[in-house]
Design a protein around this motif. Structure first.
Motif, PDB file in Angstrom:
ATOM      1  N   THR A   9      -8.879  16.374 -16.707  1.00 39.01           N
ATOM      2  CA  THR A   9      -9.376  15.351 -15.788  1.00 39.01           C
ATOM      3  C   THR A   9      -9.465  13.999 -16.482  1.00 39.01           C
ATOM      4  O   THR A   9      -9.071  12.970 -15.926  1.00 39.01           O
ATOM      5  CB  THR A   9     -10.751  15.765 -15.228  1.00 39.01           C
ATOM      6  N   ASP A  14     -10.161  15.649  -8.431  1.00 36.78           N
ATOM      7  CA  ASP A  14     -10.480  17.065  -8.237  1.00 36.78           C
ATOM      8  C   ASP A  14     -11.488  17.283  -7.112  1.00 36.78           C
ATOM      9  O   ASP A  14     -11.774  18.403  -6.740  1.00 36.78           O
ATOM     10  CB  ASP A  14     -10.962  17.711  -9.549  1.00 36.78           C
ATOM     11  N   ASP A  40      -5.169  16.260  -9.561  1.00 36.76           N
ATOM     12  CA  ASP A  40      -6.101  16.993 -10.409  1.00 36.76           C
ATOM     13  C   ASP A  40      -6.509  18.288  -9.726  1.00 36.76           C
ATOM     14  O   ASP A  40      -7.214  18.260  -8.712  1.00 36.76           O
ATOM     15  CB  ASP A  40      -7.325  16.110 -10.708  1.00 36.76           C
ATOM     16  N   GLU A  41      -6.067  19.382 -10.254  1.00 37.29           N
ATOM     17  CA  GLU A  41      -6.379  20.716  -9.735  1.00 37.29           C
ATOM     18  C   GLU A  41      -6.177  20.800  -8.220  1.00 37.29           C
ATOM     19  O   GLU A  41      -7.103  21.118  -7.486  1.00 37.29           O
ATOM     20  CB  GLU A  41      -7.838  21.080 -10.062  1.00 37.29           C
TER      21      GLU A  41
END
Ligand SMILES: Nc1ncnc2c1ncn2[C@@H]1O[C@H](COP(=O)(O)OP(=O)(O)O)[C@@H](O)[C@H]1O
Ligand SMILES: [Mg+2]
Lengths: 317, 318
Positions: free
Chosen positions: B44, B84, B160-161
């Motif tokens: 991150t 995220d 992000d993810e």
């Protein structure tokens, strides 16, 4: 999907056009109007003003004398107008700061702040868009009070000048207190913190300064009394200093500036300057408190807006 | 052509804690690059630096030639970033959400209308256009978030993810979307701690551990580079002893174990430990067939991703 060239922002635009194009203002207005809060604020504002004005009217109406002379009616008109404006002023201080206090911090809390910061929207547009939405809403609240305040026009006595001054006063207040809320919203991470600090500051400006002024006035009077011996100032110099400090303190609080302006208007001479007579008989003129208030609060607004833009621009370290 | 994402000696400290430690990475245009690492590895942090939201302590990063530090606006124009967490406005409809962000990229109203329709079509959400965003399922929100990153037609997506917290079906849908986006010419750079996400779709992966890249390459390369020993399974119907002797004599063979398989028509299963390359492996098979040994099964036991991952990131477990 075809390639879309990103349009550069045209630089020369009118303010209205800018406002209409600002996505933030549009979004804020839409969500404000969708929520129940806007309606609640408008209703409570109308009820408070209406209640207060009815109270005054009924008190006066109980006295049959009131309706006998036009001058009595005129002072009833003036009283209703002054009360409505004063009440609206108090309310505007609070609704303005509270309607801008979530501007930036709530975006941070919703985790939309970073989404906005990675777009091409400049920090300045974000801040000004939020401010415009808050100010416009508060102008709407002020506008909604016009029907109630206009009751005073039936009785006469309220001049165009007074209406103009009241309008300037209220608009500047809406702008300045929105800027205060916005500033703390950009500075502090949480809306709850921003609300607390901004409320304290609003209370200080509204009530703290007038109280402080009374204390200072007392102190300065003593100082003037001992002026010559203690401070090396002549008594006239000391008196001038005292008057200036008091004039400034009066002018930087909405309540005292409002009351002082009202006093000026009731004296019925000029609403542009305030004249104080010194003990030696000479008189000194200062700009009327509402003018000083306007200048000081406009400057304050500009400063707070610039600081807010800086806080929004700042990249995390 | 220079890499579209270039990270050079990037470092980031939070106080005394080093989150990213002299990280180097290059991603070519058109790649689907999986940035894999356990929680807390610094994924991150790296992505936020790339998205111009966080300032690095050292090193540099460039996206499409724009310096993240010196030309953040240039970077913002070419990236679509998805954090995220999904940023939700409670009082916005799906189409308004996309339209709003389109306006934040200075797109004109008419253009936005068309784009919003196209994007909703792309992420298969056209029927949801008037629903409120906060009422959508997590999978839907993630797809809407992906549509948002595309509104200004960026070259690079930094995600992000994107698949975390989704049910298996939504996961598959997101993966399919990423492949679709790469087909549209976008470079996809995404982080994950779930290996299954990278297995099927990534052109390359970079494995990050404690702020450092410990390996990059295609999955094949990673598997081969790491497999110090390959395991080959051969099943024969007959002449197992002969086969065993032949195999044991081959260079690179470290040992052969024979097991008689039950219920399998007298098959014998030979497990060969082997360190040769693919050519040697192929020669092994031709040698056996040249001797007319009746082979019914010949396979290499590929080391699975979890094994590789555990091997590479074991320092965090020590
Ligand atoms: N704002 C922050 N302040 C202090 N430490 C942080 C902060 N953000 C992340 N960290 C630390 O930096 C390291 C890397 O975190 P992060 O980049 O979020 O990893 P990942 O995304 O791979 O899980 C972790 O040890 C984490 O605790
Ligand atoms: Mg993370």
């Amino acid at each position: 999907m075809s390639a879309i060239p990103v349009q550069p922002t045209p630089i020369r635009r009118t303010f209205g056009e800018w406002l209409r194009r600002n996505p933030i203002t549009l979004k804020e207005m839409r969500s404000r109007m969708r929520g129940r809060r806007a309606f609640a604020v408008l209703t409570v504002n109308a009820l408070l003003l209406g209640g207060l004005v009815s109270l005054i009217y009924m008190t006066y109406a109980a006295n049959t004398q009131t309706f006998n002379s036009p001058s009595n009616l005129q002072s009833l008109g003036k009283l209703i107008f002054a009360t409505a404006v004063g009440m609206q002023l108090l309310i505007t201080c609070f609704t303005s700061s509270s309607s801008a206090v979530g501007a930036i911090s709530s975006e941070r809390e919703r985790q939309t702040f970073e989404l906005l910061r990675t777009t091409l929207l400049p920090a300045r547009s974000l801040v000004l868009g939020k401010l415009a939405a808050a100010v416009l809403f508060n102008l709407l609240v002020i506008l909604s009070a016009i029907p109630i305040a206009s009751l005073s026009f039936f009785f006469g006595g309220v001049t165009l000048e007074e209406i103009a001054i009241a309008s300037v006063f209220l608009i500047v207040t809406a702008l300045a207190f929105s800027s205060i809320g916005l500033f703390f919203s950009s500075l502090l991470r949480r809306t709850s913190q921003a609300t607390a600090v901004s409320t304290v500051v609003t209370l200080i400006l509204l009530f703290g300064i007038p109280v402080f002024m009374l204390i200072i006035q007392g102190l300065l009077s003593t100082m003037t009394y001992y002026g010559g011996s203690r401070t090396g100032m002549t008594s006239v110099e000391a008196e001038l200093t005292r008057n200036f400090v008091i004039w400034l303190l009066i002018s930087i609080s909405p309540i005292s500036a409002g009351v002082a302006t009202l006093a000026l208007l009731l004296e019925n001479k000029t609403a542009l300057s305030m004249t104080l007579t010194l003990s030696n008989g000479t008189s000194v003129s200062y700009p009327a408190p509402w003018i000083a208030y306007t200048v000081v609060y406009l400057l304050l607004s500009v400063l707070l807006i610039a600081l807010s833009v800086r806080a929004v621009k700042r990249v995390d370290k | 052509m220079p890499p579209i994402i270039e990270i050079k000696d990037l470092s980031k400290k939070y106080g005394k804690r080093t989150a990213v430690n002299q990280l180097n990475l290059a991603v070519e245009a058109g790649e689907i690059f999986g940035f894999v690492g356990p929680n807390g590895a610094g994924k991150t942090t790296t992505l936020r630096i790339l998205a111009t939201l966080l300032r690095a302590n050292g090193g540099e990063a460039f996206i499409a030639g724009h310096s993240v530090r010196k030309a953040p606006r240039g970077v913002r124009g070419v990236i679509g970033y998805m954090p995220d967490s999904f940023g939700i406005y409670h009082d916005m409809r799906v189409w308004e959400y996309l339209d709003f962000f389109g306006a934040c990229y200075h797109l004109r109203e008419g253009e936005r209308k068309r784009l919003v329709n196209d994007l909703l079509e792309l992420v298969d959400m056209t029927p949801r256009r008037d629903e409120m965003v906060d009422k959508l399922s997590r999978g839907m929100q993630q797809r809407l978030g992906l549509a948002r990153t595309l509104i200004h037609d960026p070259q690079v997506l930094i995600l992000d993810e994107p698949a975390s917290g989704l049910d298996p079906r939504a996961r598959v849908e997101i993966r399919e979307l990423l492949v679709e986006l790469a087909r549209m010419g976008k470079t996809v750079f995404f982080s994950t701690h779930i290996l299954a996400d990278v297995a099927e779709i990534c052109t390359r992966v970079g494995i990050i551990e404690a702020g450092r890249i410990v390996a990059t390459g295609t999955l094949d390369e990673l598997q081969r580079g790491l497999a110090t020993q390959r395991a080959v399974h051969i099943s024969v119907l007959d002449r197992a002893t002969e086969a065993q002797e032949f195999l044991s004599a081959l260079p690179g063979v470290g040992g052969v174990e024979a097991h008689v398989e039950q219920n399998q028509q007298q098959r014998t299963r030979l497990e060969v430990k082997f360190t040769g390359d693919d050519a040697a492996l192929s020669a092994m098979l031709s040698g056996l067939t040249a001797r007319s040994i009746p082979i019914v099964h010949f396979s290499e036991d590929s080391q699975n991703l979890e094994d590789i991952f555990m091997q590479l990131t074991k320092s965090s477990l020590d």
